[in-house]
Design a protein around this motif. Structure first.
Motif, PDB file in Angstrom:
ATOM      1  N   ALA A   1      -2.169  54.272 -44.227  1.00  0.00           N
ATOM      2  CA  ALA A   1      -2.530  53.079 -43.449  1.00  0.00           C
ATOM      3  C   ALA A   1      -2.828  53.437 -42.008  1.00  0.00           C
ATOM      4  N   TYR A   2      -2.073  54.375 -41.470  1.00  0.00           N
ATOM      5  CA  TYR A   2      -2.288  54.820 -40.089  1.00  0.00           C
ATOM      6  C   TYR A   2      -3.700  55.364 -39.903  1.00  0.00           C
ATOM      7  N   GLU A   3      -4.158  56.187 -40.840  1.00  0.00           N
ATOM      8  CA  GLU A   3      -5.473  56.816 -40.696  1.00  0.00           C
ATOM      9  C   GLU A   3      -6.617  55.883 -41.058  1.00  0.00           C
ATOM     10  N   LEU A   4      -6.304  54.710 -41.620  1.00  0.00           N
ATOM     11  CA  LEU A   4      -7.352  53.712 -41.833  1.00  0.00           C
ATOM     12  C   LEU A   4      -7.761  53.042 -40.528  1.00  0.00           C
ATOM     13  N   ASN A   5      -6.932  53.168 -39.501  1.00  0.00           N
ATOM     14  CA  ASN A   5      -7.281  52.668 -38.171  1.00  0.00           C
ATOM     15  C   ASN A   5      -8.447  53.497 -37.644  1.00  0.00           C
ATOM     16  N   PRO A   6      -9.625  52.916 -37.447  1.00  0.00           N
ATOM     17  CA  PRO A   6     -10.783  53.713 -37.014  1.00  0.00           C
ATOM     18  C   PRO A   6     -10.593  54.379 -35.657  1.00  0.00           C
ATOM     19  N   LEU A   7      -9.698  53.834 -34.835  1.00  0.00           N
ATOM     20  CA  LEU A   7      -9.461  54.455 -33.533  1.00  0.00           C
ATOM     21  C   LEU A   7      -8.834  55.841 -33.666  1.00  0.00           C
ATOM     22  N   VAL A   8      -8.160  56.099 -34.781  1.00  0.00           N
ATOM     23  CA  VAL A   8      -7.563  57.419 -34.993  1.00  0.00           C
ATOM     24  C   VAL A   8      -8.655  58.490 -35.017  1.00  0.00           C
ATOM     25  N   GLY A   9      -9.662  58.287 -35.876  1.00  0.00           N
ATOM     26  CA  GLY A   9     -10.764  59.245 -35.939  1.00  0.00           C
ATOM     27  C   GLY A   9     -11.566  59.305 -34.652  1.00  0.00           C
ATOM     28  N   ILE A  10     -11.734  58.151 -33.997  1.00  0.00           N
ATOM     29  CA  ILE A  10     -12.505  58.127 -32.742  1.00  0.00           C
ATOM     30  C   ILE A  10     -11.815  58.952 -31.666  1.00  0.00           C
ATOM     31  N   PHE A  11     -10.505  58.811 -31.535  1.00  0.00           N
ATOM     32  CA  PHE A  11      -9.810  59.570 -30.499  1.00  0.00           C
ATOM     33  C   PHE A  11      -9.664  61.040 -30.881  1.00  0.00           C
ATOM     34  N   GLN A  12      -9.656  61.349 -32.163  1.00  0.00           N
ATOM     35  CA  GLN A  12      -9.715  62.752 -32.564  1.00  0.00           C
ATOM     36  C   GLN A  12     -11.044  63.365 -32.126  1.00  0.00           C
ATOM     37  N   LEU A  13     -12.109  62.592 -32.216  1.00  0.00           N
ATOM     38  CA  LEU A  13     -13.411  63.081 -31.740  1.00  0.00           C
ATOM     39  C   LEU A  13     -13.387  63.306 -30.235  1.00  0.00           C
ATOM     40  N   HIS A  14     -12.771  62.397 -29.492  1.00  0.00           N
ATOM     41  CA  HIS A  14     -12.688  62.582 -28.048  1.00  0.00           C
ATOM     42  C   HIS A  14     -11.902  63.843 -27.702  1.00  0.00           C
ATOM     43  N   HIS A  15     -10.790  64.069 -28.374  1.00  0.00           N
ATOM     44  CA  HIS A  15     -10.010  65.277 -28.101  1.00  0.00           C
ATOM     45  C   HIS A  15     -10.749  66.531 -28.546  1.00  0.00           C
ATOM     46  N   ALA A  16     -11.563  66.405 -29.605  1.00  0.00           N
ATOM     47  CA  ALA A  16     -12.294  67.559 -30.129  1.00  0.00           C
ATOM     48  C   ALA A  16     -13.364  68.058 -29.171  1.00  0.00           C
ATOM     49  N   ILE A  17     -13.700  67.273 -28.153  1.00  0.00           N
ATOM     50  CA  ILE A  17     -14.681  67.723 -27.160  1.00  0.00           C
ATOM     51  C   ILE A  17     -14.242  69.050 -26.541  1.00  0.00           C
ATOM     52  N   TRP A  18     -12.934  69.161 -26.274  1.00  0.00           N
ATOM     53  CA  TRP A  18     -12.394  70.375 -25.654  1.00  0.00           C
ATOM     54  C   TRP A  18     -11.613  71.237 -26.646  1.00  0.00           C
ATOM     55  N   TYR A  19     -11.145  70.631 -27.727  1.00  0.00           N
ATOM     56  CA  TYR A  19     -10.286  71.337 -28.677  1.00  0.00           C
ATOM     57  C   TYR A  19     -10.867  71.208 -30.084  1.00  0.00           C
ATOM     58  N   PRO A  20     -11.643  72.176 -30.536  1.00  0.00           N
ATOM     59  CA  PRO A  20     -12.289  72.065 -31.851  1.00  0.00           C
ATOM     60  C   PRO A  20     -11.312  71.863 -33.001  1.00  0.00           C
ATOM     61  N   ASP A  21     -10.059  72.326 -32.863  1.00  0.00           N
ATOM     62  CA  ASP A  21      -9.109  72.159 -33.955  1.00  0.00           C
ATOM     63  C   ASP A  21      -8.687  70.702 -34.142  1.00  0.00           C
ATOM     64  N   GLN A  22      -9.035  69.838 -33.169  1.00  0.00           N
ATOM     65  CA  GLN A  22      -8.716  68.416 -33.290  1.00  0.00           C
ATOM     66  C   GLN A  22      -9.815  67.619 -33.989  1.00  0.00           C
ATOM     67  N   PHE A  23     -10.931  68.274 -34.320  1.00  0.00           N
ATOM     68  CA  PHE A  23     -12.050  67.557 -34.951  1.00  0.00           C
ATOM     69  C   PHE A  23     -11.575  66.964 -36.277  1.00  0.00           C
ATOM     70  N   PRO A  24     -11.841  65.681 -36.512  1.00  0.00           N
ATOM     71  CA  PRO A  24     -11.344  65.048 -37.748  1.00  0.00           C
ATOM     72  C   PRO A  24     -11.974  65.662 -38.989  1.00  0.00           C
ATOM     73  N   GLY A  25     -11.185  65.720 -40.057  1.00  0.00           N
ATOM     74  CA  GLY A  25     -11.698  66.208 -41.325  1.00  0.00           C
ATOM     75  C   GLY A  25     -12.763  65.284 -41.887  1.00  0.00           C
ATOM     76  N   ALA A  26     -13.418  65.740 -42.946  1.00  0.00           N
ATOM     77  CA  ALA A  26     -14.539  64.983 -43.518  1.00  0.00           C
ATOM     78  C   ALA A  26     -14.096  63.595 -43.979  1.00  0.00           C
ATOM     79  N   ARG A  27     -12.922  63.504 -44.616  1.00  0.00           N
ATOM     80  CA  ARG A  27     -12.463  62.203 -45.116  1.00  0.00           C
ATOM     81  C   ARG A  27     -12.144  61.250 -43.975  1.00  0.00           C
ATOM     82  N   LEU A  28     -11.442  61.745 -42.950  1.00  0.00           N
ATOM     83  CA  LEU A  28     -11.095  60.895 -41.816  1.00  0.00           C
ATOM     84  C   LEU A  28     -12.346  60.473 -41.052  1.00  0.00           C
ATOM     85  N   LEU A  29     -13.291  61.390 -40.870  1.00  0.00           N
ATOM     86  CA  LEU A  29     -14.522  61.065 -40.152  1.00  0.00           C
ATOM     87  C   LEU A  29     -15.339  60.034 -40.921  1.00  0.00           C
ATOM     88  N   ALA A  30     -15.454  60.214 -42.246  1.00  0.00           N
ATOM     89  CA  ALA A  30     -16.208  59.261 -43.056  1.00  0.00           C
ATOM     90  C   ALA A  30     -15.550  57.885 -43.030  1.00  0.00           C
TER      91      ALA A  30
END
Length: 275
Positions: free
Chosen positions: A218-247
């Motif tokens: 349920a936590y990862e169904l919150n779209p803001l989770v993937g969005i903020f992972q993308l923001h953090h991934a700008i500087w930290y590639p290991d934070q880039f959301p996986g395919a399922r979370l991004l989709a």
């Protein structure tokens, strides 16, 4: 929806004028003006760094991965994006009730008014990007981060976040005219979303926690989770959301946009009658 987008595009100059007016009104009595859009997130970042980066540094650093040596940048990146989210939702909720006279006299698509609030808060977010880049440059010079292809996560994060916020703004602004409790309810929701989104803590902390599996799903169904992972991934590639979370993030954000646009059009006659 296609015809509505076309009408909105044909009135893009009206949208630009509304955004400029809102920004001018917001800061006209302020001595520091636009600097407040930078001071507030930087101040929040300093507070959270003291709590999680100093007092609980051991617990935090174990889950940060590449961000362990540059936690202030991790914090500021998330908080800048959060300020866009929280301010946009707060102001978009009363975008119609606060401009009733203007809405009933201007011959423009009514979607312009809530979308204008989203655009105005994005302008404040964009104004903070040079500060964010300067902080990142310091850590890059120290060898603590290594920006590269991951910088492309920024336009993707902004695009998906923009879709989500526009959909929510259309839905909330129309509903608030008919049910004024929406505005008060959103104050609580925004506070809850801040802690239910990986802004000041990493997503891995939730995934490795003892919470039940259904809570994590349920936590990862919150779209803001993937969005903020993308923001953090700008500087930290290991934070880039996986395919399922991004989709999931893109799909839910697009669904919210369509649902918000549809609800706004269906509620528009009742909204105009109430205004």
């Amino acid at each position: 929806m296609t015809s509505g987008v076309g009408a909105l595009w044909s009135h893009r100059n009206s949208l630009r004028i509304l955004v400029r007016r809102d920004l001018a009104v917001k800061y006209q009595q302020s001595l520091l003006g636009y600097l407040w859009s930078l001071i507030e997130p930087l101040g929040m970042g300093a507070i959270y760094f003291f709590v999680f980066g100093v007092l609980y540094s051991g617990d935090t650093s174990r889950h940060l991965g590449q961000a362990a040596g540059s936690y202030p940048l991790y914090l500021i990146t998330g908080i800048f994006a959060w300020m866009w989210t929280s301010s946009a939702l707060s102001e978009a909720t009363n975008a119609l009730t606060g401009q009733a006279r203007l809405i009933t006299t201007m011959n423009v698509p009514r979607q312009v008014f809530p979308i204008g609030r989203i655009a105005g808060r994005f302008a404040e977010y964009a104004a903070g990007l040079p500060i964010l880049a300067a902080i990142a440059a310091v850590y890059a010079a120290q060898g603590r981060i290594h920006p590269g292809w991951s910088l492309l996560a920024l336009p993707l994060a902004v695009a998906v976040q923009g879709m989500l916020l526009v959909g929510l703004a259309l839905l909330l602004s129309a509903a608030n005219v008919l049910m004024r409790d929406i505005e008060r309810f959103m104050r609580l929701v925004i506070r809850l979303l801040f802690y239910a989104t990986p802004i000041i803590y990493p997503l891995s902390l939730v995934r490795e926690s003892a919470a039940p599996g259904w809570v994590k799903v349920a936590y990862e169904l919150n779209p803001l989770v993937g969005i903020f992972q993308l923001h953090h991934a700008i500087w930290y590639p290991d934070q880039f959301p996986g395919a399922r979370l991004l989709a999931t993030t893109i799909a839910v954000s697009l669904l919210v946009l369509v649902a918000g646009w549809w609800a706004f059009r269906r509620l528009e006659p009742a909204v105009l009658k109430e205004l």
